[in-house]
Design an enzyme around this catalytic site. Structure first.
Site, short mmCIF file in Angstrom:
data_model
loop_
_atom_site.label_atom_id
_atom_site.label_comp_id
_atom_site.label_asym_id
_atom_site.label_seq_id
_atom_site.Cartn_x
_atom_site.Cartn_y
_atom_site.Cartn_z
N GLY A 86 1.10 -1.10 0.08
CA GLY A 86 -0.45 -0.16 -0.17
C GLY A 86 1.10 0.97 -0.33
O GLY A 86 2.55 0.98 -0.33
N ARG A 89 3.70 5.96 2.16
CA ARG A 89 4.24 7.28 2.29
C ARG A 89 3.70 8.13 0.79
O ARG A 89 4.57 9.49 0.14
CB ARG A 89 5.66 8.23 1.64
CG ARG A 89 6.69 7.40 0.83
CD ARG A 89 8.26 6.99 0.83
NE ARG A 89 8.59 6.13 -0.50
CZ ARG A 89 9.41 7.41 -1.33
NH1 ARG A 89 9.63 8.73 -0.78
NH2 ARG A 89 10.19 5.92 -1.81
N LYS A 109 3.68 12.52 -2.78
CA LYS A 109 4.71 10.85 -2.34
C LYS A 109 5.51 11.59 -1.43
O LYS A 109 6.48 13.17 -2.01
CB LYS A 109 5.28 11.12 -4.22
CG LYS A 109 6.12 9.95 -3.14
CD LYS A 109 6.93 9.45 -5.40
CE LYS A 109 7.81 7.42 -4.67
NZ LYS A 109 8.20 7.30 -5.76
N ARG A 179 -1.21 -0.90 -9.46
CA ARG A 179 -0.78 -1.54 -9.92
C ARG A 179 -0.86 -3.62 -10.30
O ARG A 179 -2.35 -3.74 -9.78
CB ARG A 179 0.12 -1.97 -8.67
CG ARG A 179 0.76 -0.31 -8.46
CD ARG A 179 0.93 -0.32 -7.19
NE ARG A 179 1.01 1.51 -7.41
CZ ARG A 179 2.16 1.94 -6.83
NH1 ARG A 179 3.06 1.17 -7.13
NH2 ARG A 179 2.54 3.71 -6.21
N ASP A 248 4.35 -5.20 -7.54
CA ASP A 248 3.73 -3.20 -7.18
C ASP A 248 4.27 -2.58 -7.60
O ASP A 248 3.48 -1.44 -7.22
CB ASP A 248 3.69 -3.46 -5.01
CG ASP A 248 4.70 -3.17 -4.82
OD1 ASP A 248 5.50 -4.70 -4.78
OD2 ASP A 248 5.78 -2.41 -4.96
N ASP A 258 7.71 4.08 -9.82
CA ASP A 258 8.40 4.25 -9.08
C ASP A 258 9.65 4.32 -9.67
O ASP A 258 10.38 3.12 -9.77
CB ASP A 258 8.06 2.66 -8.75
CG ASP A 258 6.34 3.30 -7.97
OD1 ASP A 258 6.61 4.37 -7.50
OD2 ASP A 258 5.60 1.90 -7.51
#
Length: 490
Positions: A86, A89, A109, A179, A248, A258
């Site tokens: 999950g 941050r 983020k 995702r 993920d 990411d």
């Protein structure tokens, strides 16, 4: 200003996320605002740069219409399933529809702890925020599907990592933050209804063209497979290494997401690994197609109950769709290599020609980006072979290959200038080289100097253009400048 939020994911069942507001920061300061992206999102950049807008970008004020949530997902991390990850941050403020009609998430983020933080502080250090801003915007300029950076904000506080570091928040924009791991979160809990709700949401939001198909969930699997095959082929063609291809970190819409320990090749090496946490090379440059397929198998597993009533038939359907990945990837990758070599038509032996060049580059430690960029000039004029030869430890290896290449070029009718222009559009002169990123981060973290950050972004905004004033940015690192390890943003 009122941000025109329309939050479809926040209307999903409550078990899909946790409602949580960002944690305020003491002294926010705007580092960078992506004004062009703001306008595309139908947001006023002047307002975003104002104290009121800065308060939103820093998480100090929740704007009207926002519904802040931290989304739930699971994931295989380095092959090991973690049932709950999950947004630890990151907080999704909401969704907006841009001038192009596409719905996008706006996410903060580094905006503080959430119920998924796993004892973390929910914050981000300045360095990883700058890295993601640089690389995601560079990828966008290269024409590769990616999340985008709307803003970077210094928080005025410090975060504890190996040492105290300045904190920052990235405002990330994505077509979606769903995702493979999001599907896994519900599947491993036996929540078939949750998987179906999620699949229906993804189809409606991202693949509406398949909603009316006889087998929409099988079509969804195929659509995600196709986008991932194309994406990874594009990564390889610019020498990009994601660094942490956990499930993920695989978006179901085919965007790069990411940017943690990511890197770009200098010398070509299919076994190259930069990530400090990838001790066994699972996510090496050359392994990325295989890992993408592995991740897609995990997605298919979650969809089995939707593919057919009987398990055996569902597995057959999944395997049939998954078998499409390899040919799709190979077609996209080979087409990309042909463009890089200045070939306008396809012949069977082109694969061998391109493969032999890559083998020679690996054996000679030739710089990936410079080799292909300089080939454009060499294709237009054999007298300009010298700068390419100089990249090879044994230049005669290049000479032998170039003779075969020119024989192949001679079979096509394009002029030298046409080929040169096409190659320059396929082979960037500028990539976010690892040593340049590290220098930018050092200047910002150690000296509060963001001028190198701004200049690098200027250069990377035109990756396919010759920029004489910034020619130094095309150069590979000196030996003492080489970056051997990159680190996760957490």
């Amino acid at each position: 200003m009122t941000i025109p939020f329309d939050n479809s994911y926040a209307r999903m069942p409550e078990r899909f996320f946790a409602r949580i507001d960002p944690t305020p920061v003491p002294a926010p300061r705007l580092i960078r605002l992506n004004r062009d992206l703001a306008r595309m999102l139908q947001l006023d950049p002047d307002w975003l740069a104002s104290p009121e807008g800065l308060a939103v970008l820093a998480g100090n004020r929740v704007p009207a219409g926002a519904e802040p949530i931290a989304t739930a997902y699971a994931g295989h991390q380095f092959g090991h399933l973690v049932p709950q990850l999950g947004d630890g941050r990151a907080i999704l403020l909401g969704e907006v529809v841009g001038r192009d009609g596409i719905r996008r998430d706006i996410q903060l983020k580094g905006s503080g702890p959430t119920p998924f933080s796993r004892r973390g502080d929910g914050r981000a250090a300045l360095g990883p925020v700058l890295r993601e801003y640089i690389v995601s915007e560079a990828m966008a300029a290269l024409g590769i599907p990616t999340t985008r950076a709307l803003a970077a904000v210094a928080t005025g506080d410090r975060v504890v990592r190996e040492r105290l570091l300045p904190g920052a928040i990235l405002t990330r924009v994505a077509s979606s933050h769903i995702r493979v791991g999001t599907f896994q979160y519900f599947a491993i809990r036996g929540d078939a209804e949750g998987v179906k709700r999620l699949a229906d949401h993804v189809i409606a939001r991202h693949y509406p063209e398949i909603a009316a198909e006889e087998h929409p969930y099988a079509a969804l699997l195929s659509a995600v497979i196709a986008r991932q095959a194309a994406l990874v082929a594009q990564w390889l063609c610019v020498g990009f290494i994601h660094g942490v291809m956990n499930t993920d970190n695989m978006s179901v819409v085919g965007e790069t997401i990411d940017y943690g320990p990511c890197a770009f090749l200098d010398a070509y090496d299919p076994a190259a690994v930069f990530s400090a946490i990838d001790e066994h090379g699972r996510y090496a440059y050359g392994n990325q197609p295989m890992i993408a397929h592995w991740n897609l198998v995990r997605l298919a597993e979650t969809l089995l109950p939707l593919l057919a009533a009987e398990t055996e038939e569902a597995i057959r359907v999944a395997e049939e769709r998954l078998a499409g990945f390899a040919p799709l990837f190979q077609a996209a990758y080979q087409a990309g290599l042909r463009r890089k070599l200045g070939l306008f038509t396809a012949r069977d032996d082109d694969v061998v020609l391109a493969g032999d060049l890559l083998t020679a580059m690996a054996a000679n430690r030739a710089d990936f980006t410079l080799t292909f960029r300089r080939l454009g000039a060499a294709a237009a004029d054999p007298a300009r072979d010298g700068p390419v030869r100089d990249l090879f430890i044994d230049p005669t290896v290049y000479d032998a290959w170039a003779a075969r290449w020119r024989q192949r070029l001679a079979t096509e009718p394009q002029t030298a200038d046409e080929r040169r222009r096409a190659m320059d559009r396929a082979n960037p002169a500028y990539i976010p080289r690892n040593h340049r990123i590290e220098a930018v981060i050092e200047a910002a973290v150690e000296r509060d100097d963001f001028a190198p950050f701004a200049e690098l972004l200027t250069v990377l905004a035109g990756p396919y253009e010759d920029q004489p004033d910034f020619a130094r940015y095309a150069a590979p690192p000196e030996e003492h400048e080489r970056v051997h390890r990159t680190f996760c943003g957490t």
